[in-house]
Design a protein around this motif. Structure first.
Motif, mmCIF file in Angstrom:
data_model
loop_
_atom_site.group_PDB
_atom_site.id
_atom_site.type_symbol
_atom_site.label_atom_id
_atom_site.label_comp_id
_atom_site.label_asym_id
_atom_site.label_seq_id
_atom_site.Cartn_x
_atom_site.Cartn_y
_atom_site.Cartn_z
ATOM 1 N N LEU A 173 1.214 -1.480 -0.267
ATOM 2 C CA LEU A 173 0.239 0.063 -0.129
ATOM 3 C C LEU A 173 1.187 1.844 0.395
ATOM 4 C CD1 LEU A 173 -2.517 -0.984 2.581
ATOM 5 C CD2 LEU A 173 -2.745 -0.988 -0.090
ATOM 6 N N LYS A 174 0.874 1.762 -1.191
ATOM 7 C CA LYS A 174 1.134 3.663 -1.734
ATOM 8 C C LYS A 174 0.356 4.457 -0.377
ATOM 9 C CE LYS A 174 3.371 2.843 -5.495
ATOM 10 N NZ LYS A 174 3.434 3.079 -6.759
ATOM 11 N N ASN A 175 1.778 5.184 0.691
ATOM 12 C CA ASN A 175 0.531 6.262 1.140
ATOM 13 C C ASN A 175 0.502 7.051 0.614
ATOM 14 O OD1 ASN A 175 0.212 7.125 3.976
ATOM 15 N ND2 ASN A 175 1.642 6.952 5.030
ATOM 16 N N ASP A 176 -1.181 8.364 1.166
ATOM 17 C CA ASP A 176 -0.799 9.386 0.432
ATOM 18 C C ASP A 176 0.068 10.789 0.855
ATOM 19 O OD1 ASP A 176 -2.241 9.170 2.794
ATOM 20 O OD2 ASP A 176 -4.016 9.131 2.369
ATOM 21 N N ALA A 177 0.081 11.916 0.223
ATOM 22 C CA ALA A 177 0.527 13.118 1.073
ATOM 23 C C ALA A 177 -0.266 12.608 1.606
ATOM 24 C CB ALA A 177 -0.345 14.364 0.126
ATOM 25 N N GLU A 178 -0.772 13.148 1.975
ATOM 26 C CA GLU A 178 -1.710 13.714 4.185
ATOM 27 C C GLU A 178 -1.144 12.424 5.106
ATOM 28 O OE1 GLU A 178 -4.128 13.441 2.117
ATOM 29 O OE2 GLU A 178 -3.042 15.136 1.520
ATOM 30 N N ARG A 179 -0.088 11.283 4.034
ATOM 31 C CA ARG A 179 0.409 10.169 5.456
ATOM 32 C C ARG A 179 -0.687 9.610 5.850
ATOM 33 N NH1 ARG A 179 6.215 12.493 6.460
ATOM 34 N NH2 ARG A 179 7.205 12.142 4.119
ATOM 35 N N SER A 180 -1.476 9.771 6.049
ATOM 36 C CA SER A 180 -2.929 8.772 6.147
ATOM 37 C C SER A 180 -2.552 7.296 6.491
ATOM 38 C CB SER A 180 -4.176 9.211 5.866
ATOM 39 O OG SER A 180 -4.503 8.650 4.705
ATOM 40 N N LEU A 181 -2.081 6.548 5.772
ATOM 41 C CA LEU A 181 -1.813 5.110 6.060
ATOM 42 C C LEU A 181 -0.937 5.223 7.045
ATOM 43 C CD1 LEU A 181 -2.425 2.592 5.272
ATOM 44 C CD2 LEU A 181 -0.261 2.875 3.850
ATOM 45 N N ASN A 182 -1.062 4.154 8.686
ATOM 46 C CA ASN A 182 -0.530 4.023 9.321
ATOM 47 C C ASN A 182 -0.078 2.629 9.419
ATOM 48 O OD1 ASN A 182 -2.697 2.989 10.960
ATOM 49 N ND2 ASN A 182 -2.575 5.658 10.988
ATOM 50 N N ARG A 183 0.355 1.587 10.549
ATOM 51 C CA ARG A 183 0.487 0.772 10.752
ATOM 52 C C ARG A 183 -0.874 0.181 11.547
ATOM 53 N NH1 ARG A 183 5.064 -3.064 11.617
ATOM 54 N NH2 ARG A 183 6.322 -1.043 11.599
#
Length: 111
Positions: A34-44
């Motif tokens: 999974l690639k993170n978005d510009a806001e870096r909303s993806l986390n562990r």
């Protein structure tokens, strides 16, 4: 496949995204990158749910709008030694400095 374990591995310290591996009871491994978005909303914490959502879309053969699906073997499955070494190096870099320093013991033998 009965999932018996999951593993979440950060890519670029989590800034670039995460790889989620689902391990089956028969030794199967399904890996979702999974690639993170510009806001870096993806986390562990939310990576597993997002990976499950993506796998559901794949199972129903519908890709998210504007995205394409491709299949490739993991480095482990394809025995890609160079990629495995790169992943190891990245993992070591992401965990450096470790909380415990490396312990080195030297011995000398008198002849």
């Amino acid at each position: 496949m009965q999932v018996v374990g999951t593993q979440v591995t950060p890519i670029g310290g989590g800034k670039a995204g995460f790889t989620v591996e689902f391990v089956g009871d028969g030794g199967e491994v399904v890996s979702v990158q999974l690639k993170n978005d510009a806001e870096r909303s993806l986390n562990r914490q939310n990576a597993i749910e997002k990976a499950k959502e993506l796998m559901g879309q794949i199972a129903s053969s519908t890709a998210p709008e504007g995205e394409t699906m491709s299949v490739r073997l993991s480095a482990r499955a394809s025995h890609d030694r160079l990629t495995l070494e790169e992943q190891l190096d990245e993992g070591l870099e992401d965990t450096f400095p470790a909380s415990d320093p490396v312990s080195v013991t030297g011995t000398t033998i008198k002849h």
